[in-house]
Design an enzyme around this catalytic site. Structure first.
Site, mmCIF file in Angstrom:
data_model
loop_
_atom_site.group_PDB
_atom_site.id
_atom_site.type_symbol
_atom_site.label_atom_id
_atom_site.label_comp_id
_atom_site.label_asym_id
_atom_site.label_seq_id
_atom_site.Cartn_x
_atom_site.Cartn_y
_atom_site.Cartn_z
ATOM 1 N N LYS A 195 -32.686 -14.106 0.071
ATOM 2 C CA LYS A 195 -33.661 -13.056 -0.212
ATOM 3 C C LYS A 195 -35.063 -13.622 -0.044
ATOM 4 C CE LYS A 195 -35.035 -9.741 -3.775
ATOM 5 N NZ LYS A 195 -34.683 -9.147 -5.074
ATOM 6 N N LYS A 248 -31.588 -10.311 3.040
ATOM 7 C CA LYS A 248 -32.583 -9.290 2.719
ATOM 8 C C LYS A 248 -33.993 -9.799 2.942
ATOM 9 C CE LYS A 248 -34.175 -6.782 -1.282
ATOM 10 N NZ LYS A 248 -34.108 -6.682 -2.706
HETATM 11 C C1 PBG Z 1 -34.941 -6.443 -7.577
HETATM 12 C C2 PBG Z 1 -34.850 -5.860 -6.223
HETATM 13 C C3 PBG Z 1 -35.861 -5.620 -5.276
HETATM 14 C C4 PBG Z 1 -35.265 -4.942 -4.215
HETATM 15 C C5 PBG Z 1 -33.919 -4.823 -4.523
HETATM 16 N N1 PBG Z 1 -33.676 -5.437 -5.755
HETATM 17 C C6 PBG Z 1 -37.315 -5.801 -5.335
HETATM 18 C C7 PBG Z 1 -37.989 -7.085 -5.373
HETATM 19 O O1 PBG Z 1 -37.449 -8.170 -5.217
HETATM 20 O O2 PBG Z 1 -39.180 -6.988 -5.624
HETATM 21 C C8 PBG Z 1 -35.971 -4.427 -3.010
HETATM 22 C C9 PBG Z 1 -35.274 -3.379 -2.254
HETATM 23 C C10 PBG Z 1 -36.077 -2.627 -1.284
HETATM 24 O O3 PBG Z 1 -37.236 -2.953 -0.952
HETATM 25 O O4 PBG Z 1 -35.535 -1.637 -0.792
HETATM 26 N N2 PBG Z 1 -35.229 -7.782 -7.660
#
Ligand code: PBG
Length: 324
Positions: A195, A248
């Site tokens: 991520k 992601k």
């Molecule tokens: C929670 C989370 C996030 C997303 C999914 N789970 C946000 C972040 O890390 O700030 C983002 C998903 C998206 O942008 O569609 N940590």
């Protein structure tokens, strides 16, 4: 004329011929659709930066899920938007928290849907970070216990899959151990293994109200310049017992998807995130691009790159278009 070159166009002459040699096919069952459950009654509130995506109160969930199920989408990922936030994110692991209630309701009304629970603290903490904070630092080990507690409460509510997204080191091991101790040995972990700290998450933070109130997430989410680090991150999650690996965002990270796919033998999940959705929607609404064609091209490229599954806000649209 001598055949001194290859006639690749032979296999492109007709629609039928092209279909015959098509290598990648999207299916509605490839998609996982995100749901934002919010406290309150009779709420269906469109996220301003994400046209077509709504925060839904529990009494308005069914209309959305009926549509999802009727399109052949078999899985949703659930996020909670709580009424109260505090420094330790209590609502994340409260047995009657919004996400627990939403999961239980979905499983009761749509038992066949595979319900994935996003397991994080940032929607529930007043500082908006994904872990506990002390003197401006996001604590790793101290946050793991709360994350494990959140996962167990979600499994207890009926979640079929736990998807930890907070990027603390050791989160898969901590969650696996806690789930097993509580008897949830059959609940898989879909780890947000890779991520990146990304500007593509902007619109999501509107949807979930989860913007960090100070600083950024760069001490726990990854630097987008790095590729080998993705392998290290995924490897440790595999060793700790992950059952699925999420990459992601997806669109700007198709090289990483392919690396992860080649390196590991677990199902790879692409999270086609909020910003990837919003830019396409904006282009489509302005008439600058052909939204349908672009979405199908993007999602197909993700699958071609190695995504077995795709978490996407386009799931409903794409499922409709595939069926046409
Ligand atoms: C929670 C989370 C996030 C997303 C999914 N789970 C946000 C972040 O890390 O700030 C983002 C998903 C998206 O942008 O569609 N940590």
């Amino acid at each position: 004329m001598k055949a001194s070159f290859h006639r690749h166009r032979r296999l492109r002459t007709t629609a039928g011929m092209r279909k015959l040699v098509r290598e990648t096919e999207l299916r509605a069952s490839d998609f996982i659709y995100p749901i934002f459950a919010i406290e309150g009654e009779n709420i269906k509130s469109e996220v301003p930066s994400m046209p077509g995506v709504y925060q839904l109160s529990l009494d308005r969930l069914n209309e959305e899920l009926e549509e999802v199920a009727s399109l052949g989408i078999q899985s949703v990922i659930v996020f909670g938007v709580p009424e109260h936030k505090d420094a330790v994110g209590s609502e994340a692991y409260h047995d009657h928290g919004i996400v627990q209630k939403a999961i239980a309701k979905i499983k009761e009304d749509f038992p066949e849907l595979v319900v994935v629970a996003d397991t994080c603290l940032c929607e529930y903490t007043d500082h908006g970070h994904c872990g506990l904070v002390e003197n401006g630092e996001i604590l790793n080990d101290e946050s793991l216990a709360l994350l494990a507690k959140t996962a167990v409460s979600q499994a207890r509510a009926g979640a079929d899959i736990i998807a930890p997204s907070n990027m603390m080191d050791g989160f898969v091991a901590a969650i696996r151990e806690a789930l097993d101790e509580e008897g949830f040995t059959n609940v898989p972990i879909m780890s947000y293994a890779v991520k990146y700290a990304s500007a593509f998450y902007g619109p999501f933070r509107d949807a979930a109200g989860s913007s960090p109130q100070f600083g950024d997430r760069k001490t726990y989410q990854m630097d987008y310049a790095n590729r080998l680090e993705a392998i290290r991150e995924a490897k440790s999650d595999v060793e700790e017992g992950a059952d699925f690996l999420i990459v992601k965002p997806t669109l700007s990270y198709l090289d990483i998807v392919r690396d992860v796919k080649n390196e590991f033998d677990l199902p790879v999940v692409g999270y086609n995130v909020s910003g990837e959705y919003s830019i396409v929607k904006a282009g489509g609404q302005n008439g600058w691009i052909d939204e349908k064609a672009l979405v199908l091209e993007m999602l197909t490229s993700m699958k071609r790159a190695g995504c077995d599954l795709i978490i996407t806000y386009f799931a409903k649209d794409a499922a409709k278009w595939i069926a046409e």
